[in-house]
Enzyme design. Sequence first.
Site, PDB file in Angstrom:
ATOM      1  N   LYS A 210     -32.365 105.689  96.715  1.00  0.00           N
ATOM      2  CA  LYS A 210     -33.473 106.120  97.553  1.00  0.00           C
ATOM      3  C   LYS A 210     -33.026 106.503  98.972  1.00  0.00           C
ATOM      4  O   LYS A 210     -31.891 106.271  99.357  1.00  0.00           O
ATOM      5  CB  LYS A 210     -34.538 105.019  97.587  1.00  0.00           C
ATOM      6  CG  LYS A 210     -34.960 104.555  96.188  1.00  0.00           C
ATOM      7  CD  LYS A 210     -35.368 105.713  95.274  1.00  0.00           C
ATOM      8  CE  LYS A 210     -35.991 105.281  93.963  1.00  0.00           C
ATOM      9  NZ  LYS A 210     -35.076 104.536  93.083  1.00  0.00           N
TER      10      LYS A 210
HETATM   11  C1  LIG Z   1     -41.021 107.152  90.950  1.00  0.00           C
HETATM   12  C2  LIG Z   1     -40.476 105.751  90.948  1.00  0.00           C
HETATM   13  N1  LIG Z   1     -41.319 104.719  90.955  1.00  0.00           N
HETATM   14  C3  LIG Z   1     -40.893 103.442  90.969  1.00  0.00           C
HETATM   15  C4  LIG Z   1     -39.545 103.154  90.956  1.00  0.00           C
HETATM   16  C5  LIG Z   1     -39.107 101.738  90.910  1.00  0.00           C
HETATM   17  O1  LIG Z   1     -38.365 101.338  92.017  1.00  0.00           O
HETATM   18  P1  LIG Z   1     -37.265 100.158  91.882  1.00  0.00           P
HETATM   19  O2  LIG Z   1     -36.073 100.725  91.211  1.00  0.00           O
HETATM   20  O3  LIG Z   1     -37.021  99.767  93.300  1.00  0.00           O
HETATM   21  O4  LIG Z   1     -37.897  99.067  91.092  1.00  0.00           O
HETATM   22  C6  LIG Z   1     -38.612 104.200  90.954  1.00  0.00           C
HETATM   23  C7  LIG Z   1     -37.161 103.900  90.946  1.00  0.00           C
HETATM   24  O5  LIG Z   1     -36.339 104.713  90.648  1.00  0.00           O
HETATM   25  C8  LIG Z   1     -39.086 105.532  90.938  1.00  0.00           C
HETATM   26  O6  LIG Z   1     -38.239 106.560  90.904  1.00  0.00           O
END
Ligand SMILES: Cc1ncc(COP(=O)(O)O)c(C=O)c1O
Length: 434
Positions: A210
């Site tokens: 990210k």
């Molecule tokens: C669109 C989207 N939502 C939620 C998430 C979930 O985030 P995390 O990996 O921090 O749990 C991601 C992670 O890649 C994502 O791309």
Amino acid sequence: MRVEEGGRTGKTKSPGSPARTEPLPLEFPGAHWLDEEEVQAAARVLRARSPFRYYGPDMQDEVRSFEEEFARFVGARYALAVSSGTGALFTALSALEVGPGQEVIIPAYLWVSIASAVVCHGAIPVLADIDDTFCLDPADVERRITPRTRGIIMAHMSGAPGDVKAIQAIARRHGLFLLEDCAQCVGGSVDGQSVGTFGDVGIFSFQLNKNITAGEGGCLVTSDERLQERAVAWHDLGYCRDRAGRLLLEANGPHLWGRGYRMDELRAAVLRVQLRKLPLVTAAMRASKYRIRQALEALPGVGFRRILDPAGDTGAFLITVYPDAGRARAVQQALRAEGLVARPEGINNIVMADWGLHLYYNNLSLVEHAPLEPSGFPWSAPQNRGLARRYGKGACPRADDLFERSLLLAIPSCLRRKDEDEIIQAFERALARA
Ligand SMILES: Cc1ncc(COP(=O)(O)O)c(C=O)c1O
């Protein structure tokens, strides 16, 4: 070196050799900017021997400070830091009281956590198609609304916001909640307003891929006091706390269930530094992306994802679109031959149909209606009778088509002009050859 007329770069490789001879830098945007400042921030927490957010021998208040700074950054009343973006999604749906008998609209281009959060709350996900923004298509969202629809999860995918104002208007008109998933668009905005503040709740991720990162981490933002109070309780132990970290067990506070998604002081300390760098990270990606895109716009046979507001695009990805699947595949192969390849640890220059769990039909748990327990819940729950949909390929034809004929290029936040020139030259040659 400046881009000259027609997208030609001043200096080019000789015709026989590929445009690039070394793999592209890895895509992880925030990670390229980690340096001694983050090291010092983490060390400060460790020296104070206080890595827990609610109490410790020498509290540094890193999580609370991060929440205040992040809320200010996006322009929301409240921010709640949590352990991951997935944790933020679960916390948000719990705060919104999502449960059996409800349908929640989710996009065809998504991350698996979105479907998972809906199903794990006992509700039924309903897919809606995307449009040329690669985010929710407002017209299709409107078509998928039924008397059981409780809300809409909109994901701002691949670094750029979708048509959130249109989705916001639909949600308001139908009395639905709007949850904006900004995991892939941290720092993005539309007409100067930050993503995550158009709906009832916004969620963000700080995982390694990210725009800012502490390896893992997430945040939820809202301007609704009741939602914030419920989210605070859900993300912890089911109750709120006072400033000294003591649980508030009084009758008038929330008595819920806790999920244990707390953020820790170490990661918050790192994220506070990363947040200060976020405008620099996105400015770097945006400058590289639009320099490359401007050069490619002059070339025949290539189209682009529709970007509603380039100033609010974080620049993390360039999506190019081709007339058909065969041509997209041929251009991708030609780009590979020109050296547009990722290091083994990363992913770059792919046909979007190969983008794994970002595509609804690759989520086998969803396609196969995987239950949470042997009774078949939530699909089999009486309140959900008749609500389950088909989630296999074909459910969202526009997305199916776009995935097949689009290429995804990650724009690393550390590209040099030479890298940009080589990417442009690779496209010039690949488009001419494919
Ligand atoms: C669109 C989207 N939502 C939620 C998430 C979930 O985030 P995390 O990996 O921090 O749990 C991601 C992670 O890649 C994502 O791309």
